[in-house]
Design a protein around this motif. Structure first.
Motif, PDB file in Angstrom:
ATOM      1  N   SER A 131       0.829  -1.206   0.000  1.00 18.91           N
ATOM      2  CA  SER A 131       0.000   0.000   0.000  1.00 18.91           C
ATOM      3  C   SER A 131       0.860   1.250   0.000  1.00 18.91           C
ATOM      4  O   SER A 131       0.602   2.207  -0.759  1.00 18.91           O
ATOM      5  CB  SER A 131      -0.921  -0.029   1.222  1.00 18.91           C
ATOM      6  N   ALA A 132       1.880   1.271   0.835  1.00 25.11           N
ATOM      7  CA  ALA A 132       2.762   2.436   0.891  1.00 25.11           C
ATOM      8  C   ALA A 132       3.486   2.640  -0.434  1.00 25.11           C
ATOM      9  O   ALA A 132       3.658   3.775  -0.904  1.00 25.11           O
ATOM     10  CB  ALA A 132       3.769   2.271   2.029  1.00 25.11           C
ATOM     11  N   ALA A 133       3.913   1.538  -1.059  1.00 24.40           N
ATOM     12  CA  ALA A 133       4.613   1.639  -2.337  1.00 24.40           C
ATOM     13  C   ALA A 133       3.687   2.166  -3.433  1.00 24.40           C
ATOM     14  O   ALA A 133       4.075   3.039  -4.225  1.00 24.40           O
ATOM     15  CB  ALA A 133       5.173   0.270  -2.727  1.00 24.40           C
ATOM     16  N   LEU A 134       2.467   1.661  -3.492  1.00 29.17           N
ATOM     17  CA  LEU A 134       1.527   2.107  -4.522  1.00 29.17           C
ATOM     18  C   LEU A 134       1.115   3.557  -4.301  1.00 29.17           C
ATOM     19  O   LEU A 134       0.904   4.308  -5.267  1.00 29.17           O
ATOM     20  CB  LEU A 134       0.310   1.188  -4.545  1.00 29.17           C
ATOM     21  N   ALA A 135       0.994   3.982  -3.044  1.00 31.15           N
ATOM     22  CA  ALA A 135       0.713   5.388  -2.759  1.00 31.15           C
ATOM     23  C   ALA A 135       1.858   6.270  -3.248  1.00 31.15           C
ATOM     24  O   ALA A 135       1.635   7.374  -3.767  1.00 31.15           O
ATOM     25  CB  ALA A 135       0.475   5.586  -1.266  1.00 31.15           C
ATOM     26  N   ALA A 136       3.097   5.784  -3.105  1.00 28.99           N
ATOM     27  CA  ALA A 136       4.239   6.540  -3.604  1.00 28.99           C
ATOM     28  C   ALA A 136       4.210   6.649  -5.124  1.00 28.99           C
ATOM     29  O   ALA A 136       4.524   7.709  -5.690  1.00 28.99           O
ATOM     30  CB  ALA A 136       5.537   5.869  -3.153  1.00 28.99           C
ATOM     31  N   LEU A 137       3.803   5.574  -5.805  1.00 28.81           N
ATOM     32  CA  LEU A 137       3.664   5.646  -7.264  1.00 28.81           C
ATOM     33  C   LEU A 137       2.619   6.674  -7.661  1.00 28.81           C
ATOM     34  O   LEU A 137       2.807   7.438  -8.614  1.00 28.81           O
ATOM     35  CB  LEU A 137       3.275   4.277  -7.823  1.00 28.81           C
ATOM     36  N   ASP A 138       1.502   6.695  -6.950  1.00 31.98           N
ATOM     37  CA  ASP A 138       0.462   7.689  -7.232  1.00 31.98           C
ATOM     38  C   ASP A 138       1.018   9.100  -7.118  1.00 31.98           C
ATOM     39  O   ASP A 138       0.617  10.012  -7.854  1.00 31.98           O
ATOM     40  CB  ASP A 138      -0.710   7.526  -6.263  1.00 31.98           C
ATOM     41  N   ALA A 139       1.938   9.290  -6.167  1.00 34.19           N
ATOM     42  CA  ALA A 139       2.531  10.613  -5.946  1.00 34.19           C
ATOM     43  C   ALA A 139       3.700  10.895  -6.893  1.00 34.19           C
ATOM     44  O   ALA A 139       4.293  11.981  -6.834  1.00 34.19           O
ATOM     45  CB  ALA A 139       2.995  10.729  -4.500  1.00 34.19           C
TER      46      ALA A 139
END
Length: 370
Positions: A268-276
């Protein structure tokens, strides 16, 4: 080994914009009922559904009743039906994504292609009736009766003509199920891929995406580039998912991974970083999870479910380390002890003291403790 402190992982229930991500979830066996080999699955429904809520809270959809949930390894059809029905209702209430496996495993025998097609059609209709998206799973029965690529195409053609919304097609490799040798009509990977692509191209408007579980990044990148426009590649590569999800700047894979059930907060943290748009943060979040995933899915790969359930128990998501079909015995003590160590390194335990306490109790019970 130093016990790492708990990390305050952020939840992300709204999901992600840049990637579609499913976690293939396991089932929690009821530790007080008979879940021995050959027995009907006795499921701890409260813990099973609570684990799905944990995945939803971290923004992940649930891939339900897949091989992670022990399809063809102890999860019988009545339990499959109840599992999909309960999970679909829960997903709808949470506003989360769910896709569920439809195969042919409810029949003991399918003598010919027509019987395989009927079996598939029955399960597809059931999954659709729950409101879940369909994942068309690979069929052991079809692998037994098919004699050519055309046989595979004829069965899948018929099923795809019947679906009411786009499905996910699942290509499961023999490292996950040896009974699927020669799927798509050939043991040659290039020949099988050509047949698979022919099917997807014929029915591109009825295929949301394909999940490929062959543990080959090179093959996935090549297949991804050849898919028709609009058809997603959902990586099932638990050895190479960080690079495949990140992509090459032109194309990327989405995710449908058993590994994500074990590493949900970090994913989840990694995918949130991709979104950003923060690729460095993405790499930093994913990197500690990869050694753990590669160990959990080490050969014999089909026993990876044991590691998933072990981590769930250590993390406090379930009351006992018991599995449908007695599969908790499928991995040796040193393997699971190393699973603990790598999960600790990745700071995945919400309560490290609880995880260490449970590990100690388990090691003592195995004759390996002090």
């Amino acid at each position: 080994m130093e016990l790492q402190p708990a990390r305050d992982w952020a939840t992300h229930p709204e999901g992600f914009q840049s990637r579609v991500a499913f976690a293939a979830a396991h089932v929690v066996a009821d530790p007080l009922r008979d879940n021995g080999p050959g027995q009907p699955a006795a499921i701890d429904w409260d813990s099973t559904l609570a684990f799905r809520q944990h995945l939803f809270d971290h923004g992940l959809g649930v891939a339900e009743a897949m091989d992670t949930a022990q399809r063809n390894m102890g999860l019988d059809w009545p339990a499959v039906q109840e599992l999909i029905s309960r999970s679909a209702t829960q997903a709808q209430a949470a506003g989360a994504r769910i896709a569920s496996g439809a195969g042919t495993d409810h029949v003991t025998e399918a003598a010919d292609l027509a019987a395989v097609t009927r079996a598939y059609a029955e399960q597809v209709a059931f999954v659709e009736s729950t409101g879940s998206q369909v994942i068309v799973m690979a069929s052991r029965h079809l692998a037994q009766v098919a004699t050519s690529a055309e046989d595979y195409l004829s069965v899948y053609d018929e099923i795809l003509r019947q679906v009411s919304r786009p499905v996910i097609l699942h290509w499961l490799g023999t490292m996950f199920d040896p009974h699927l040798e020669g799927y798509w009509g050939s043991t040659d990977i290039d020949t099988a891929t050509a047949t698979f692509l022919e099917l997807v191209t014929r029915h591109a408007d009825r295929v949301d995406g394909v999940k490929v579980s062959l543990l080959s990044a090179e093959h996935e990148v090549s297949l991804r580039a050849a898919l028709p426009d609009g058809v997603r590649l959902y990586t099932g590569d638990d050895y190479n998912y960080p690079e495949l999800i990140r992509g090459d700047g032109t194309r990327h894979s989405d995710a449908l991974l058993g590994a994500f059930a074990a590493i949900a907060p970090a994913a989840s943290a990694a995918l949130a970083a991709l979104d950003a748009g923060d690729h460095s943060a993405y790499e930093a979040e994913m990197a500690p999870t990869l050694p753990l995933s590669r160990l959990v899915f080490a050969p014999p790969t089909w026993f990876y479910k044991t590691g998933i359930a072990f981590l769930s128990w250590l993390s406090g998501h379930q009351p006992g380390f018991t599995m449908v079909g007695g599969l908790q015995s499928a991995r040796p003590v040193p393997h699971l002890a190393e699973v603990f160590a790598l999960a600790n390194d990745a700071r995945l335990f919400p309560d490290p003291d609880l995880a260490a306490h449970r590990l100690g109790l388990w090691l003592q019970a195995q004759g390996a403790g002090a």
